[in-house]
Design a protein around this motif. Structure first.
Motif, PDB file in Angstrom:
ATOM      1  N   THR A   1      49.959  41.191  39.757  1.00  0.00           N
ATOM      2  CA  THR A   1      49.022  40.409  38.941  1.00  0.00           C
ATOM      3  C   THR A   1      48.792  39.004  39.490  1.00  0.00           C
ATOM      4  O   THR A   1      47.634  38.587  39.661  1.00  0.00           O
ATOM      5  CB  THR A   1      49.488  40.349  37.480  1.00  0.00           C
ATOM      6  OG1 THR A   1      49.516  41.678  36.940  1.00  0.00           O
ATOM      7  CG2 THR A   1      48.545  39.505  36.638  1.00  0.00           C
TER       8      THR A   1
ATOM      9  N   LEU B   1      46.542  48.379  38.706  1.00  0.00           N
ATOM     10  CA  LEU B   1      45.481  48.179  39.690  1.00  0.00           C
ATOM     11  C   LEU B   1      44.141  48.752  39.220  1.00  0.00           C
ATOM     12  O   LEU B   1      43.077  48.217  39.562  1.00  0.00           O
ATOM     13  CB  LEU B   1      45.886  48.825  41.019  1.00  0.00           C
ATOM     14  CG  LEU B   1      47.015  48.130  41.784  1.00  0.00           C
ATOM     15  CD1 LEU B   1      47.575  49.040  42.874  1.00  0.00           C
ATOM     16  CD2 LEU B   1      46.532  46.816  42.390  1.00  0.00           C
TER      17      LEU B   1
ATOM     18  N   ILE C   1      46.782  39.405  42.995  1.00  0.00           N
ATOM     19  CA  ILE C   1      45.371  39.773  42.847  1.00  0.00           C
ATOM     20  C   ILE C   1      44.592  38.660  42.162  1.00  0.00           C
ATOM     21  O   ILE C   1      43.462  38.340  42.537  1.00  0.00           O
ATOM     22  CB  ILE C   1      45.240  41.087  42.057  1.00  0.00           C
ATOM     23  CG1 ILE C   1      45.954  42.241  42.779  1.00  0.00           C
ATOM     24  CG2 ILE C   1      43.770  41.434  41.840  1.00  0.00           C
ATOM     25  CD1 ILE C   1      45.397  42.564  44.137  1.00  0.00           C
ATOM     26  N   GLY C   2      45.216  38.035  41.162  1.00  0.00           N
ATOM     27  CA  GLY C   2      44.548  36.955  40.442  1.00  0.00           C
ATOM     28  C   GLY C   2      44.199  35.791  41.355  1.00  0.00           C
ATOM     29  O   GLY C   2      43.078  35.256  41.303  1.00  0.00           O
TER      30      GLY C   2
ATOM     31  N   ILE D   1      41.302  36.808  43.766  1.00  0.00           N
ATOM     32  CA  ILE D   1      39.990  36.847  43.117  1.00  0.00           C
ATOM     33  C   ILE D   1      39.453  35.442  42.879  1.00  0.00           C
ATOM     34  O   ILE D   1      38.243  35.196  42.975  1.00  0.00           O
ATOM     35  CB  ILE D   1      40.075  37.637  41.794  1.00  0.00           C
ATOM     36  CG1 ILE D   1      40.327  39.127  42.086  1.00  0.00           C
ATOM     37  CG2 ILE D   1      38.804  37.478  40.973  1.00  0.00           C
ATOM     38  CD1 ILE D   1      40.594  39.958  40.855  1.00  0.00           C
ATOM     39  N   ASN D   2      40.351  34.508  42.600  1.00  0.00           N
ATOM     40  CA  ASN D   2      39.939  33.150  42.252  1.00  0.00           C
ATOM     41  C   ASN D   2      39.793  32.209  43.442  1.00  0.00           C
ATOM     42  O   ASN D   2      39.413  31.050  43.269  1.00  0.00           O
ATOM     43  CB  ASN D   2      40.943  32.547  41.262  1.00  0.00           C
ATOM     44  CG  ASN D   2      40.873  33.213  39.895  1.00  0.00           C
ATOM     45  OD1 ASN D   2      39.794  33.547  39.425  1.00  0.00           O
ATOM     46  ND2 ASN D   2      42.024  33.424  39.280  1.00  0.00           N
TER      47      ASN D   2
ATOM     48  N   LYS E   1      42.816  48.560  36.501  1.00  0.00           N
ATOM     49  CA  LYS E   1      42.139  47.661  35.565  1.00  0.00           C
ATOM     50  C   LYS E   1      41.199  46.691  36.284  1.00  0.00           C
ATOM     51  O   LYS E   1      40.321  46.100  35.659  1.00  0.00           O
ATOM     52  CB  LYS E   1      43.177  46.868  34.764  1.00  0.00           C
ATOM     53  CG  LYS E   1      44.047  47.724  33.859  1.00  0.00           C
ATOM     54  CD  LYS E   1      45.080  46.875  33.134  1.00  0.00           C
ATOM     55  CE  LYS E   1      45.978  47.735  32.241  1.00  0.00           C
ATOM     56  NZ  LYS E   1      47.013  46.913  31.546  1.00  0.00           N
ATOM     57  N   TYR E   2      41.389  46.530  37.591  1.00  0.00           N
ATOM     58  CA  TYR E   2      40.562  45.588  38.353  1.00  0.00           C
ATOM     59  C   TYR E   2      39.346  46.311  38.949  1.00  0.00           C
ATOM     60  O   TYR E   2      39.477  47.182  39.814  1.00  0.00           O
ATOM     61  CB  TYR E   2      41.370  44.960  39.487  1.00  0.00           C
ATOM     62  CG  TYR E   2      42.465  44.025  39.026  1.00  0.00           C
ATOM     63  CD1 TYR E   2      42.193  42.689  38.753  1.00  0.00           C
ATOM     64  CD2 TYR E   2      43.769  44.481  38.886  1.00  0.00           C
ATOM     65  CE1 TYR E   2      43.199  41.821  38.341  1.00  0.00           C
ATOM     66  CE2 TYR E   2      44.783  43.623  38.480  1.00  0.00           C
ATOM     67  CZ  TYR E   2      44.493  42.295  38.207  1.00  0.00           C
ATOM     68  OH  TYR E   2      45.490  41.445  37.803  1.00  0.00           O
ATOM     69  N   LYS E   3      38.161  45.927  38.499  1.00  0.00           N
ATOM     70  CA  LYS E   3      36.937  46.529  39.001  1.00  0.00           C
ATOM     71  C   LYS E   3      36.671  46.117  40.453  1.00  0.00           C
ATOM     72  O   LYS E   3      35.934  46.795  41.175  1.00  0.00           O
ATOM     73  CB  LYS E   3      35.753  46.116  38.122  1.00  0.00           C
ATOM     74  CG  LYS E   3      35.838  46.646  36.692  1.00  0.00           C
ATOM     75  CD  LYS E   3      34.631  46.213  35.888  1.00  0.00           C
ATOM     76  CE  LYS E   3      34.723  46.730  34.461  1.00  0.00           C
ATOM     77  NZ  LYS E   3      33.557  46.305  33.641  1.00  0.00           N
ATOM     78  N   GLN E   4      37.273  44.997  40.877  1.00  0.00           N
ATOM     79  CA  GLN E   4      37.034  44.489  42.233  1.00  0.00           C
ATOM     80  C   GLN E   4      37.820  45.255  43.286  1.00  0.00           C
ATOM     81  O   GLN E   4      37.619  45.049  44.492  1.00  0.00           O
ATOM     82  CB  GLN E   4      37.424  43.005  42.317  1.00  0.00           C
ATOM     83  CG  GLN E   4      36.695  42.109  41.333  1.00  0.00           C
ATOM     84  CD  GLN E   4      37.507  41.886  40.055  1.00  0.00           C
ATOM     85  OE1 GLN E   4      38.238  42.771  39.612  1.00  0.00           O
ATOM     86  NE2 GLN E   4      37.351  40.708  39.468  1.00  0.00           N
ATOM     87  N   ILE E   5      38.710  46.140  42.864  1.00  0.00           N
ATOM     88  CA  ILE E   5      39.617  46.796  43.798  1.00  0.00           C
ATOM     89  C   ILE E   5      39.205  48.235  44.094  1.00  0.00           C
ATOM     90  O   ILE E   5      38.873  49.000  43.187  1.00  0.00           O
ATOM     91  CB  ILE E   5      41.058  46.784  43.244  1.00  0.00           C
ATOM     92  CG1 ILE E   5      41.625  45.360  43.260  1.00  0.00           C
ATOM     93  CG2 ILE E   5      41.969  47.709  44.045  1.00  0.00           C
ATOM     94  CD1 ILE E   5      43.006  45.252  42.655  1.00  0.00           C
TER      95      ILE E   5
END
Length: 336
Positions: A20, A51, A23-24, A27-28, A53-57
């Motif tokens: 978390t 994992l 990945i956070g 993304i930021n 839950k993340y649409k970016q992955i």
């Protein structure tokens, strides 16, 4: 393209507790032209649910643990970027880290890889890259020390970038491949970096880019015996494949002699499992000499563009004799 696409490759195995924040932070960060590809190596924790839950992955679920090498090789088959960033799950990146790495490699077409400054959570140095020594062991400047010396904040060519975070030009991987599939973990990035150098590209460390690394995850998950086996095995194999004849005759005998000496010290100090791990590393290389020779022939004939004496002087360091003692006692006590 002003902002070329970067494919971020992450290999995960039971890393739910660190994913978390990693990945956070990714993304930021400021560089937005990225695709994130995560290979899950058949985790037994709730990594895949997290994992998902993340649409970016883009998640690739492996049915077996492919290790760091195999996992990244698999992830690369889905990568579309001009550049490829390898990133460990237990890292936290800073806002502009990728922006700085891309800027560096875009400005110099001779660069195949760029590595950022990697600090531990407590602010001490984890990696500024590694240099080769005449013994075959690597010199890690700054390891475990406070980030206070000018030499730690100077851009420089390095022998090997750190697998926890390294930006690679796609044209390099397309030419020489990524990781040797026989390297489950450890020293795979150094083997790759040797091929990068002998193929004519350079590798650079830049302090303008910064990330933080938790570290120690592999030793907790796999145990020191397995780590020692893979690190000794892969280091021997790397030199057998990549060094030219003259360099091989200079470096390998000394390296093997020291490795055997280390294993005997393990034996006489009661660390029998470590002694066995090193002996297994010798045996693996002897047993696989045929396949190692085939790889060596391909590397020397088809990939090599420069001789060792053209690039080794750039990345060869000669630390004091005490360095090798501190290599096992604790590099934080060695004065660079």
């Amino acid at each position: 393209m002003k902002n070329p696409l970067v494919s971020v490759l992450i290999v995960n195995w039971n890393g739910a507790d660190v994913l978390t924040p990693c990945i956070g932070s990714l993304i930021n960060q400021s560089y937005k032209q990225i695709e994130i590809i995560v290979v899950d190596n058949n985790s037994s924790d709730n990594s895949r649910e997290l994992l998902a839950k993340y649409k970016q992955i883009k998640l690739i679920a492996s049915s077996q643990n492919l290790g760091f090498a195999g996992g990244n090789n698999l992830a690369y088959t889905k990568a579309k970027g001009k550049y490829v960033l390898l990133l460990n799950t237990d890292t936290i990146v800073t806002k502009n880290f990728l922006e700085e790495l891309v800027s560096e490699i875009e400005q110099d077409t001779s660069l195949g890889i760029v590595q950022p400054k990697v600090l531990y959570e407590n602010g001490t140095i984890n990696s500024l890259g590694a240099f080769l020594t005449s013994t075959g062991f690597l010199y890690y400047p700054g390891y475990g020390k406070k980030d206070h010396l000018p030499l730690y904040n100077k851009e420089t060519y390095i022998f090997s970038a750190y697998g926890a975070c390294m930006l690679i030009s796609r044209k390099v991987i397309d030419k020489i491949g990524l990781f040797d599939p026989d390297y489950f973990m450890y020293f795979e990035e150094t083997d790759f970096c040797m091929r990068v150098w002998l193929s004519g590209w350079k590798i650079k460390y830049t302090p303008k880019s910064l990330i933080h690394h938790k570290g120690g995850i592999s030793s907790k998950k796999f145990g020191l015996e397995k780590i020692y086996f893979h690190s000794f095995k892969n280091r021997m194999c790397t030199y057998l494949k990549n060094l030219d004849v003259i360099s091989l005759l200079k470096i390998l005998p000394i390296h093997l002699l020291i490795c055997e000496g280390i294993s005997l010290i393990y034996l006489f100090t009661g660390k029998v499992s470590f002694f066995i791990a090193v002996q297994k590393a010798f045996f693996w290389n002897i047993s696989n000499l045929g396949s190692i020779y085939k790889k060596r022939r391909y590397i020397q004939k088809d990939l090599r563009q420069v001789r060792d004496n053209n690039y080794l002087p750039i990345i060869l360091q000669s630390p004091r004799l005490s360095y090798y003692l501190y290599l096992f006692k604790g590099l934080q006590y060695y004065k660079d």
